[in-house]
Design an enzyme around this catalytic site. Structure first.
Site, PDB file in Angstrom:
ATOM      1  N   HIS A 281      -7.971 -16.895  -1.049  1.00  0.00           N
ATOM      2  CA  HIS A 281      -8.677 -16.183   0.004  1.00  0.00           C
ATOM      3  C   HIS A 281      -9.147 -17.222   1.004  1.00  0.00           C
ATOM      4  CE1 HIS A 281      -9.488 -13.775  -3.684  1.00  0.00           C
ATOM      5  NE2 HIS A 281      -9.278 -12.749  -2.887  1.00  0.00           N
TER       6      HIS A 281
ATOM      7  N   ASP B  54     -12.180 -18.952  -0.309  1.00  0.00           N
ATOM      8  CA  ASP B  54     -12.041 -19.817  -1.501  1.00  0.00           C
ATOM      9  C   ASP B  54     -11.918 -21.265  -1.066  1.00  0.00           C
ATOM     10  OD1 ASP B  54     -11.794 -17.488  -2.945  1.00  0.00           O
ATOM     11  OD2 ASP B  54      -9.619 -17.635  -3.189  1.00  0.00           O
TER      12      ASP B  54
ATOM     13  N   MET C  84       0.834 -17.772  -1.209  1.00  0.00           N
ATOM     14  CA  MET C  84       0.260 -16.508  -0.726  1.00  0.00           C
ATOM     15  C   MET C  84      -1.149 -16.781  -0.208  1.00  0.00           C
ATOM     16  SD  MET C  84      -2.130 -14.052  -1.780  1.00  0.00           S
ATOM     17  CE  MET C  84      -2.234 -13.411  -3.450  1.00  0.00           C
TER      18      MET C  84
ATOM     19  N   GLU D 153      -1.900  -4.505  -2.061  1.00  0.00           N
ATOM     20  CA  GLU D 153      -2.211  -4.517  -3.498  1.00  0.00           C
ATOM     21  C   GLU D 153      -3.041  -3.294  -3.858  1.00  0.00           C
ATOM     22  OE1 GLU D 153      -3.936  -8.193  -4.854  1.00  0.00           O
ATOM     23  OE2 GLU D 153      -4.758  -7.252  -6.649  1.00  0.00           O
TER      24      GLU D 153
ATOM     25  N   LYS E 159      -5.208  -0.568  -6.087  1.00  0.00           N
ATOM     26  CA  LYS E 159      -6.130  -0.604  -7.238  1.00  0.00           C
ATOM     27  C   LYS E 159      -6.896   0.711  -7.257  1.00  0.00           C
ATOM     28  CE  LYS E 159      -9.640  -3.456  -9.497  1.00  0.00           C
ATOM     29  NZ  LYS E 159     -10.547  -4.612  -9.422  1.00  0.00           N
TER      30      LYS E 159
ATOM     31  N   GLU F  51      -0.301  -5.128  -9.439  1.00  0.00           N
ATOM     32  CA  GLU F  51      -1.007  -5.933 -10.454  1.00  0.00           C
ATOM     33  C   GLU F  51      -1.048  -5.203 -11.794  1.00  0.00           C
ATOM     34  OE1 GLU F  51      -4.603  -8.107  -9.516  1.00  0.00           O
ATOM     35  OE2 GLU F  51      -5.558  -7.359 -11.346  1.00  0.00           O
TER      36      GLU F  51
ATOM     37  N   HIS G  67      -4.269  -3.270 -12.585  1.00  0.00           N
ATOM     38  CA  HIS G  67      -4.590  -2.130 -11.733  1.00  0.00           C
ATOM     39  C   HIS G  67      -3.821  -0.881 -12.136  1.00  0.00           C
ATOM     40  CE1 HIS G  67      -5.911  -5.171  -8.381  1.00  0.00           C
ATOM     41  NE2 HIS G  67      -6.550  -5.332  -9.532  1.00  0.00           N
TER      42      HIS G  67
ATOM     43  N   ASP H 122       0.942  -9.672  -9.078  1.00  0.00           N
ATOM     44  CA  ASP H 122      -0.248 -10.214  -9.749  1.00  0.00           C
ATOM     45  C   ASP H 122      -0.139  -9.898 -11.235  1.00  0.00           C
ATOM     46  OD1 ASP H 122      -1.285 -11.153  -7.396  1.00  0.00           O
ATOM     47  OD2 ASP H 122      -3.104  -9.916  -7.428  1.00  0.00           O
TER      48      ASP H 122
ATOM     49  N   ASP I 151     -12.195  -3.537 -15.398  1.00  0.00           N
ATOM     50  CA  ASP I 151     -11.194  -4.479 -14.882  1.00  0.00           C
ATOM     51  C   ASP I 151     -11.312  -5.818 -15.620  1.00  0.00           C
ATOM     52  OD1 ASP I 151      -9.494  -5.909 -13.288  1.00  0.00           O
ATOM     53  OD2 ASP I 151     -10.813  -5.922 -11.537  1.00  0.00           O
TER      54      ASP I 151
ATOM     55  N   ASP J 202      -8.867  -8.481 -16.270  1.00  0.00           N
ATOM     56  CA  ASP J 202      -8.251  -9.735 -15.772  1.00  0.00           C
ATOM     57  C   ASP J 202      -7.987 -10.749 -16.882  1.00  0.00           C
ATOM     58  OD1 ASP J 202      -8.032  -8.995 -13.125  1.00  0.00           O
ATOM     59  OD2 ASP J 202      -9.930  -9.896 -12.518  1.00  0.00           O
TER      60      ASP J 202
ATOM     61  N   ASP K  27      -3.172 -13.504 -11.602  1.00  0.00           N
ATOM     62  CA  ASP K  27      -4.482 -13.145 -11.057  1.00  0.00           C
ATOM     63  C   ASP K  27      -5.349 -12.731 -12.240  1.00  0.00           C
ATOM     64  OD1 ASP K  27      -6.675 -12.401  -9.689  1.00  0.00           O
ATOM     65  OD2 ASP K  27      -5.793 -10.649  -8.712  1.00  0.00           O
TER      66      ASP K  27
END
Ligand code: GCO
Ligand code: MN
Ligand code: MN
Length: 394
Positions: free
Chosen positions: A62, A65, A96, A189, A191, A225, A228, A253, A263, A265, A295
């Site tokens: 991002h 980030d 990406m 993406e 979700k 993803e 998701h 992802d 969620d 991850d 991800d």
């Protein structure tokens, strides 16, 4: 179907495997809804070096980030120059880029779909800046995850208006990329929820339909993803298969998730092993050339070493499953069982294109349902062979 290649040595990740990680994934400090961080934040440059050592191909990020939002233009340039140097030294790429349109309180009612026009304009402006950053770092794909694009109060937004504004933002930003001649494609993406109660574009299917309404549909694909689709109770394997069928798998992802949970991850493949196996098999056989992007993040219980165990584990499980996919393709019993289930027959056209003659012929000889119903497909046998393969007894 393409043949699965890759080194016979198999389990040591190499650049050619195209494994990538978000800076926010290995950089996740372990905070959750109920507790604060359990690890210190990592310097993105250290993450790049460590990931390069582990055999990864690149990173994603991002805007925030890499460049803290409060940075001055001079600080931004310095941070970017330092990362470029690290990328050069390690041979890593930025595969990406994306925008954080969810963290700041300004986005509490949404970004591209906030009811406040000022917020919507700010979100698009922030994204233009982040696209410039992505282009500067050579990112070929730009991801749109609408984290805050949704509602808790149903009365608070008319969904059709929200979709109009979402589309307006995507069309505008496609125009921006075309105008700047950036070699970049967009990937939406989907979700279903989290952090919002209900999110717009909740699944792969919704997003595919939405893309068809855009001004530049050829520029826009998907970034599906694992977690998701699984949160929606859907098969990620099937979601990705249809995305590929539409020619829209621009990015992916990968992680792990239990159905019906928050969620999670989790490390890739650590949950839903069978779905993960068929997914890897699909990606490898489809000729998908993009990154295998993780991800996910390490468990909250982990320290820095655990983070790198996590990253290595994502790649190792992928390679183990790729090895199993290779075995699946050459196993004589599995080949025979596929034959018995008539798997390849589904690739044969049923009636061909319509013509009055073909319709008349079919009507005259439609087949005997009682006779057709008599056969078994031996799917139990086939699936057990898959289980044997995955559990290591073949
Ligand atoms: C999530 C999403 C994000 C996005 C990321 C890139 O559930 O939080 O998966 O991690 O992928 O913001 O767009
Ligand atoms: Mn996610
Ligand atoms: Mn994601």
């Amino acid at each position: 179907m393409v043949q699965i290649d890759g080194g016979a040595a198999g389990l040591k990740p190499t650049r050619a495997d195209k494994f990538t990680f978000g800076l926010w994934t290995v950089g996740n400090p372990g905070a959750d809804q109920f507790g604060s961080a359990t690890r210190v934040r990592l310097d993105p440059n250290d993450s790049v070096r460590k990931l390069a050592d582990l055999g990864a191909f690149g990173i994603s990020m991002h805007d925030d980030d890499l460049v803290p939002p409060e940075s001055t233009p001079a600080q931004r340039d310095q941070i970017v120059a330092r990362l470029k140097k690290t990328l050069n030294e390690t041979g890593m790429v930025v595969s990406m880029a994306t925008t954080n349109l969810f963290g700041h309180p300004v986005f509490k009612d949404g970004a591209f779909t906030s009811n406040d026009r000022g917020v919507r304009r700010y979100a698009i402006a922030k994204t233009m800046r982040a696209i410039d950053l992505g282009a500067e770092l050579g990112a070929p794909v730009y991801v749109f995850w609408g984290g805050r694009e949704g509602v808790e109060a149903m009365a608070s937004k008319r969904p059709a208006d929200a979709l109009d504004r979402y589309r307006e933002a995507m069309d505008f930003l496609c125009g921006y990329v075309i105008d700047h001649k950036y070699p970049m494609r967009f990937a939406i993406e989907p979700k279903p929820n989290e952090p919002r109660g209900d999110t717009f574009l909740p699944t792969v299917g919704h997003a595919l339909a939405f893309i068809g309404t855009l001004e530049h549909p050829e520029m826009v694909g998907l970034n599906p993803e694992t977690a998701h689709e699984t949160m929606s109770g859907l098969s990620f394997f099937h979601a990705v298969a249809q995305t590929l069928w539409h020619g829209k798998l621009f990015h992916i992802d990968l992680n792990g998730q239990k159905i019906g949970r928050y969620d999670q991850d989790l490390r890739f493949g650590s949950e839903g092993v069978k779905d993960a196996f068929f997914l890897v098999k699909l990606l490898e056989e489809s000729g998908y050339q993009g990154p295998r992007h993780f991800d996910a993040h390490a468990y909250r219980s982990e320290d820095a070493d655990g983070v790198w165990d996590f990253a290595a584990g994502c790649m190792r499980t992928y390679l183990l499953l790729r090895e199993k996919a290779r075995q699946f393709a050459t196993d004589a019993d599995i080949t025979a069982a596929l034959e018995e289930a008539s798997v390849t027959e589904l690739a044969q056209p049923t009636v061909g294109r319509y013509s009055a003659k073909a319709a008349t012929e079919l009507a005259a000889d439609p087949g005997d349902p009682a006779a057709l119903a008599r056969r078994g497909y031996r799917n139990e046998h086939l699936d057990q062979l898959v289980m044997d393969l995955l559990l290591g007894s073949r």
